[in-house]
Structures are given as structure tokens and as C-alpha cells.
Design a protein around this motif. Structure first.
Motif, PDB file in Angstrom:
ATOM      1  N   LYS A 398       1.027  -1.007  -0.127  1.00  0.00           N
ATOM      2  CA  LYS A 398      -0.313   0.115  -0.160  1.00  0.00           C
ATOM      3  C   LYS A 398       0.648   1.519  -0.003  1.00  0.00           C
ATOM      4  O   LYS A 398       0.495   2.053  -0.885  1.00  0.00           O
ATOM      5  CB  LYS A 398      -0.829   0.212   0.980  1.00  0.00           C
ATOM      6  CG  LYS A 398      -2.049  -0.804   1.470  1.00  0.00           C
ATOM      7  CD  LYS A 398      -3.030  -0.807   2.394  1.00  0.00           C
ATOM      8  CE  LYS A 398      -4.298  -2.189   1.981  1.00  0.00           C
ATOM      9  NZ  LYS A 398      -5.525  -1.722   1.184  1.00  0.00           N
ATOM     10  N   CYS A 399       2.026   1.210   0.968  1.00  0.00           N
ATOM     11  CA  CYS A 399       3.347   2.495   0.547  1.00  0.00           C
ATOM     12  C   CYS A 399       3.812   2.706  -0.648  1.00  0.00           C
ATOM     13  O   CYS A 399       4.230   3.961  -0.616  1.00  0.00           O
ATOM     14  CB  CYS A 399       3.852   2.404   2.160  1.00  0.00           C
ATOM     15  SG  CYS A 399       3.444   2.393   3.821  1.00  0.00           S
ATOM     16  N   ALA A 400       3.812   1.769  -1.600  1.00  0.00           N
ATOM     17  CA  ALA A 400       3.862   1.731  -2.727  1.00  0.00           C
ATOM     18  C   ALA A 400       3.548   2.610  -3.424  1.00  0.00           C
ATOM     19  O   ALA A 400       3.638   3.823  -4.050  1.00  0.00           O
ATOM     20  CB  ALA A 400       4.625   0.788  -2.681  1.00  0.00           C
ATOM     21  N   THR A 401       2.320   2.316  -3.095  1.00  0.00           N
ATOM     22  CA  THR A 401       1.445   3.824  -4.223  1.00  0.00           C
ATOM     23  C   THR A 401       1.437   5.251  -3.140  1.00  0.00           C
ATOM     24  O   THR A 401       1.494   5.920  -4.266  1.00  0.00           O
ATOM     25  CB  THR A 401       0.033   3.552  -3.698  1.00  0.00           C
ATOM     26  OG1 THR A 401      -0.371   2.390  -4.779  1.00  0.00           O
ATOM     27  CG2 THR A 401      -0.619   3.984  -4.859  1.00  0.00           C
ATOM     28  N   VAL A 402       1.576   5.271  -1.974  1.00  0.00           N
ATOM     29  CA  VAL A 402       2.064   6.347  -1.256  1.00  0.00           C
ATOM     30  C   VAL A 402       3.298   7.127  -1.734  1.00  0.00           C
ATOM     31  O   VAL A 402       3.753   8.293  -2.165  1.00  0.00           O
ATOM     32  CB  VAL A 402       1.745   6.455   0.678  1.00  0.00           C
ATOM     33  CG1 VAL A 402       2.249   7.531   0.478  1.00  0.00           C
ATOM     34  CG2 VAL A 402       1.407   5.587   0.805  1.00  0.00           C
ATOM     35  N   ASN A 403       4.288   6.000  -2.182  1.00  0.00           N
ATOM     36  CA  ASN A 403       5.352   6.604  -2.584  1.00  0.00           C
ATOM     37  C   ASN A 403       5.775   7.317  -3.914  1.00  0.00           C
ATOM     38  O   ASN A 403       6.015   8.859  -3.697  1.00  0.00           O
ATOM     39  CB  ASN A 403       6.320   5.298  -2.923  1.00  0.00           C
ATOM     40  CG  ASN A 403       7.385   5.086  -1.982  1.00  0.00           C
ATOM     41  OD1 ASN A 403       7.709   6.049  -1.742  1.00  0.00           O
ATOM     42  ND2 ASN A 403       8.167   4.145  -1.511  1.00  0.00           N
ATOM     43  N   LYS A 404       4.910   7.269  -5.273  1.00  0.00           N
ATOM     44  CA  LYS A 404       5.016   8.058  -6.195  1.00  0.00           C
ATOM     45  C   LYS A 404       3.853   9.078  -6.017  1.00  0.00           C
ATOM     46  O   LYS A 404       4.130   9.903  -6.364  1.00  0.00           O
ATOM     47  CB  LYS A 404       3.915   6.789  -7.293  1.00  0.00           C
ATOM     48  CG  LYS A 404       3.517   7.274  -8.544  1.00  0.00           C
ATOM     49  CD  LYS A 404       3.222   6.097  -9.793  1.00  0.00           C
ATOM     50  CE  LYS A 404       3.267   6.486 -10.682  1.00  0.00           C
ATOM     51  NZ  LYS A 404       1.695   8.012 -11.195  1.00  0.00           N
ATOM     52  N   TRP A 405       3.079   9.672  -5.562  1.00  0.00           N
ATOM     53  CA  TRP A 405       2.251  10.118  -4.980  1.00  0.00           C
ATOM     54  C   TRP A 405       3.429  11.223  -3.919  1.00  0.00           C
ATOM     55  O   TRP A 405       3.710  12.256  -3.991  1.00  0.00           O
ATOM     56  CB  TRP A 405       0.565   9.879  -4.186  1.00  0.00           C
ATOM     57  CG  TRP A 405       0.094   9.350  -4.797  1.00  0.00           C
ATOM     58  CD1 TRP A 405      -0.086   9.560  -6.428  1.00  0.00           C
ATOM     59  CD2 TRP A 405      -1.167   8.866  -4.104  1.00  0.00           C
ATOM     60  NE1 TRP A 405      -1.308   8.461  -6.423  1.00  0.00           N
ATOM     61  CE2 TRP A 405      -1.987   7.871  -5.642  1.00  0.00           C
ATOM     62  CE3 TRP A 405      -1.925   8.422  -3.093  1.00  0.00           C
ATOM     63  CZ2 TRP A 405      -3.013   6.834  -5.614  1.00  0.00           C
ATOM     64  CZ3 TRP A 405      -2.341   7.137  -2.906  1.00  0.00           C
ATOM     65  CH2 TRP A 405      -2.982   6.597  -3.975  1.00  0.00           C
ATOM     66  N   VAL A 406       4.406  10.729  -3.515  1.00  0.00           N
ATOM     67  CA  VAL A 406       4.669  12.055  -2.172  1.00  0.00           C
ATOM     68  C   VAL A 406       6.045  11.849  -3.203  1.00  0.00           C
ATOM     69  O   VAL A 406       6.469  12.958  -3.402  1.00  0.00           O
ATOM     70  CB  VAL A 406       5.706  11.210  -1.201  1.00  0.00           C
ATOM     71  CG1 VAL A 406       6.590  11.874  -0.709  1.00  0.00           C
ATOM     72  CG2 VAL A 406       4.666  10.594   0.274  1.00  0.00           C
ATOM     73  N   PHE A 407       6.246  11.223  -4.259  1.00  0.00           N
ATOM     74  CA  PHE A 407       7.045  12.037  -5.238  1.00  0.00           C
ATOM     75  C   PHE A 407       7.249  12.607  -6.362  1.00  0.00           C
ATOM     76  O   PHE A 407       7.938  13.122  -6.477  1.00  0.00           O
ATOM     77  CB  PHE A 407       8.339  10.533  -5.401  1.00  0.00           C
ATOM     78  CG  PHE A 407       9.292   9.681  -4.127  1.00  0.00           C
ATOM     79  CD1 PHE A 407       9.888  10.279  -2.897  1.00  0.00           C
ATOM     80  CD2 PHE A 407       9.303   7.843  -4.362  1.00  0.00           C
ATOM     81  CE1 PHE A 407      10.125   9.900  -1.971  1.00  0.00           C
ATOM     82  CE2 PHE A 407       9.810   8.043  -3.242  1.00  0.00           C
ATOM     83  CZ  PHE A 407      10.406   8.156  -2.590  1.00  0.00           C
ATOM     84  N   GLU A 408       5.655  12.822  -6.694  1.00  0.00           N
ATOM     85  CA  GLU A 408       5.393  12.741  -7.498  1.00  0.00           C
ATOM     86  C   GLU A 408       5.647  15.046  -7.555  1.00  0.00           C
ATOM     87  O   GLU A 408       5.915  15.826  -7.533  1.00  0.00           O
ATOM     88  CB  GLU A 408       4.010  12.823  -8.189  1.00  0.00           C
ATOM     89  CG  GLU A 408       4.496  11.994  -9.478  1.00  0.00           C
ATOM     90  CD  GLU A 408       3.270  11.133  -9.544  1.00  0.00           C
ATOM     91  OE1 GLU A 408       1.633  11.753  -8.996  1.00  0.00           O
ATOM     92  OE2 GLU A 408       2.318  10.693 -10.483  1.00  0.00           O
TER      93      GLU A 408
END
Length: 463
Positions: A398-408
Motif C-alpha cells: 500500500k505504501c508503494a502507492t504512497v511513494n509515487k504520489w509523495v515523490f511526484e
């Protein structure tokens, strides 16, 4: 080479008993503080000399065996994880302070010197090594250099990079390079020393470092201030920055404080509870400085930026106030947190944090989110705690999805996906959010020069 099997041959390159293959050692030395990857090294080797490190690297080249450097293993980006049968090179036995130059204020260290040991050595000489963080009692100088470690004093003293006067490194081909040789002024072309600082052992291994020291600070004093919201912290920073030479300016949320107080060994700073807290430190060299700090505090209260606060009156109180900040990472580790170490310019911090917080709380309302960090230098630590009912695998997915948004969002603000823990394996797939394709291509080209066979900590920084 000999007809011995590779690991048996490796044993001939170091002292007896300095190659381990038992399951417990492989588990211990094959990982760092990250929990996403299972350690799976093939062996752990403990060199004691530079010549042994060179021999190990040449052996690895001959057999095309990958090497992973290991220091205190306190990193949070899986930069010291051996997950694919690599041989771990531990610097635990290269842990001596070799020389001290009082005139130059420099000290020569082996890479396995623990950060706190260097700090204590400096103190014993009446000097100061200012790079400091919660893991100073176990992290090692070689690892600090490999990740260009920052910590709690960056606002005043800068990163590890600022304190490296010279390096000896063993490159990926086994060659020993001596870089800069302790010079303050050296205008003779490329400063190769800087390439190895922050390279995470992907170009070569640091085998000796000459570190600069500074004068000892005088009467360090800390204040913890409670603020009504995050937006109030920045004007507090500006107010104190304008009046005092700050050595630190940190922040943490009330949720972080809750976790610390639950430990039962650290007192609350004051009776009031507020959503956010700022911790600042300065040298109260005389009464005028202390009075300026109190006057600035009163001004911040009048402006509504601060609700309550306390200033340390003793060394013990200073330490207790710092525990409120420094104990956070260790305390929340029991919840298997998803951690992100990100940075933007200081002026953009409020808007950036608001954007990230909205993303996380909006998409994962059941996750507990904790914020803290080195706000004086724009470095924020985002921590999402794993719910007890969720498996580690499901949580990190689930946090892998967060990663993409955070890094964007990091890219939107021209920030960094890793402020002080390196790229390792956890962030290598997101490097493009902070580095251009041309930069990454040049970085890969540099690695090919220093590590032609790709044996030095492969799979870190980029695949």
C-alpha cells in the motif's frame, strides 16, 4: 588464482575466523534498519587493514562476486542490505583513530570508528565533531560518508561532506586512491573525494578518512515551543534565526510526543499540549543571548505563533528536551513504519507538508501519520505506522502507492527524494524524480569508470 572454492579462498585473505557463514551472522550483517528486504548474503568478511580490503576487492573481481559494505547498519534506504547472495564487507575491526593534528584540527579515522567515539575523542581534545543524529552511538564514519549523513546540526554545521578533509578509498578495481590529503586549499582539478561522499559504496570503499573538528560550543541551551499549527513554526524559525545563531531547529507533531511519553522515561516539556512542537538550540554564551531568546519567545507568544514553551536551565534538562526529538525514530520502530526522508527549500516547507499530508490522510484515513524532522534545513521525515491487523507485505504494498504520489510532489517542488539516508534499494526506482536523465547517465558512467565489473554494492542508487 588458486583452485580453492571462492569462499575458502576468501578466508585466506584475512585473519582466521574473520569470514562467517553461519545463519545468525548472515542475518545480522546482511541488513540495515529497513525491513522491506530479507537479508541473503553468502558470507561476511571482516578485514583489518587496507591491504586486506584491496585483496578482497580483487578476489571479488576475479570471481565476479558482488560486495556490500557494512558499517553500523543504521541506514533507512537498504543501502547496506545484501539480499542477493553478496559478500558483506564489515568494517567493525577497522575501528581505530589513527592520528590527531591539533594545529589543523583534524583526526584520521578508520571507517569503522563509531560516530559517538569520534565525538568523544573531539571532546577530550577540547574540540567538537558536529555531525550528530540519534544513531550516533552505533553508526560508523564510513557509513556516514557513504550517505553524506546530516542530522540535527545541519542548520549550523552542514552535512558530513563539510567535515571530510581527505579520504583513502579502494576503488572497484582494487586500486587505492588518496584524495585531497587534508588540504584546506587545493585547486588542482577534479576533487574526486566528493564523488565518494554520498556514493553509498557503489564506486569504492572508504578505508580511511581525515575528519575536521571545530571549536567546542559554549553553554548549549535548548528551547521547546508548542505551536497551534504547523504554519506557525516557520515564523518562529524566522524570528529566532534573526536574533540568534541557531545550532539546531527541529520539529515534531503531538503524535510523536504521545509515543515518546508512552515510554515513561522522558518527561513532558510543559503542561500544555499543542499540535506541533519546535525544538531549537543555541549557544547562550552570555546573559544578553539568553535575554534575547526570552524576548523572542515572548514576541512569538504575542503573535499567536507559540502557546507555551520551556528553556533548559541545566545540562540534564538540555538532554531531556533533546530526547523528545531524538528518541522518536527508535520508539516508533516497533510499529514497522513506512519512512520517507525528503527535502525541499526551507521556504517551501509549509506548502509541501500540507500537500503530502493531504495525500496520505485523504487516501489512507486509517493509517497513523507522524511528522518530524530538521525543519531548519528543509528536511522532513514522513512516518506511517503499520496497523496491527495488516501484514508487513500488505502494508508496504500500500505504501508503494504512497511513494509515487509523495515523490511526484517532491518533483513538483524541485526537492529531493532522499535528504540524508541515501538512495539504496528503497528509492532507486524513484531517482528520476530528483535527478534528470542526463544526470543519471553521467552517474552510471562514473560507476563504470571506478567499478568496471559492477561488483561494488550493485543494485543501490540505480538498478
Amino acid at each position: 588464482m588458486t583452485d580453492l572454492l571462492p569462499i575458502e579462498e576468501l578466508k585466506t585473505l584475512v585473519e582466521p575466523g574473520k569470514v562467517l557463514t553461519d545463519a545468525a551472522s548472515l542475518e545480522t550483517y546482511g541488513k540495515d534498519w529497513t525491513k522491506q528486504y530479507a537479508p541473503a548474503p553468502s558470507a561476511i568478511v571482516f578485514p583489518k587493514t587496507i591491504e586486506q580490503v584491496q585483496a578482497i576487492v580483487r578476489w571479488a573481481n576475479a570471481h565476479r562476486i558482488a560486495l556490500v559494505p557494512s558499517g553500523g547498519r543504521t541506514g533507512l534506504s537498504a543501502g547496506a542490505v545484501a539480499a542477493n547472495g553478496e559478500v558483506v564487507v564489515s568494517f567493525d575491526y577497522m575501528n581505530q583513530i589513527l592520528d590527531f593534528d591539533q594545529s589543523n584540527r583534524t583526526v584520521v579515522c578508520q571507517p569503522g570508528v563509531v560516530t559517538a567515539a569520534l565525538q568523544q575523542f573531539a571532546e577530550d581534545q577540547g574540540l567538537y565533531y558536529p555531525v550528530d543524529f540519534a544513531s550516533a552511538g552505533s553508526s560508523q564514519i564510513g557509513g556516514n560518508i557513504g550517505t553524506n549523513a546530516g542530522g540535527i546540526k545541519v542548520i549550523r554545521y552542514g552535512l558530513t561532506r563539510n567535515w571530510v578533509a581527505g579520504l583513502k578509498v579502494v576503488t572497484g578495481s582494487g586500486e587505492l586512491l588518496e584524495l585531497n590529503k587534508d588540504l584546506i586549499k587545493n585547486a588542482t582539478g577534479y576533487d574526486l573525494r566528493q564523488l565518494f561522499i554520498g556514493a553509498e559504496g557503489t564506486l569504492g570503499f572508504v578505508v580511511e578518512a581525515t575528519m575536521r573538528l571545530d571549536r567546542a560550543p559554549r553553554n548549549l541551551t535548548a528551547m521547546v515551543l508548542g505551536t497551534p499549527d504547523f504554519d506557525s513554526i516557520m515564523p518562529v524559525l524566522h524570528a529566532f534565526h534573526g536574533k540568534l545563531d541557531l545550532t539546531a531547529f527541529e520539529f515534531f507533531s503531538d503524535k510523536c510526543l504521545d509515543k515518546i511519553l508512552e515510554r515513561g522515561d522522558v518527561p513532558a516539556p510543559f503542561e500544555s499540549r499543542t499540535p506541533f512542537y519546535a525544538l531549537l538550540e543555541f549557544e547562550a554564551v552570555n546573559e544578553d543571548v539568553a535575554n534575547a531568546a526570552l524576548a523572542t519567545f515572548e514576541h512569538c507568544v504575542e503573535q499567536g505563533w507559540v502557546i507555551d514553551g520551556v528553556m533548559s536551565q541545566s545540562e540534564q534538562q538540555l538532554q531531556n528536551l533533546w530526547k523528545l526529538r531524538e528518541y522518536i525514530s527508535e520508539t516508533i520502530s516497533h510499529w514497522t513504519p513506512y519512512k520517507n526522508d525528503i527535502s525541499v527549500t526551507v521556504s517551501q516547507v509549509p506548502a509541501f507538508l500540507a500537500d503530502i499530508d493531504a495525500i496520505v490522510t485523504g487516501n489512507y484515513p486509517d493509517f497513523e501519520v507522524l511528522w518530524y524532522g530538521h525543519i531548519g534545513d528543509g528536511n522532513l521525515h514522513l512516518n506511517i505506522l503499520k496497523p496491527a491487523a495488516l501484514s508487513k507485505e500488505e502494508f508496504f504494498a500500500k505504501c508503494a502507492t504512497v511513494n509515487k504520489w509523495v515523490f511526484e510532489t517532491v518533483e513538483k517542488y524541485n526537492g529531493s527524494i532522499s535528504a540524508e539516508h541515501g538512495v539504496g534499494m528503497t528509492k532507486r526506482d524513484y531517482l528520476e524524480y530528483s535527478r534528470s536523465p542526463a544526470e543519471i547517465a553521467y552517474m552510471k558512467a562514473l560507476k563504470a569508470v571506478f567499478d568496471p565489473n559492477g561488483i561494488m554494492n550493485p543494485g543501490k542508487i540505480f538498478a
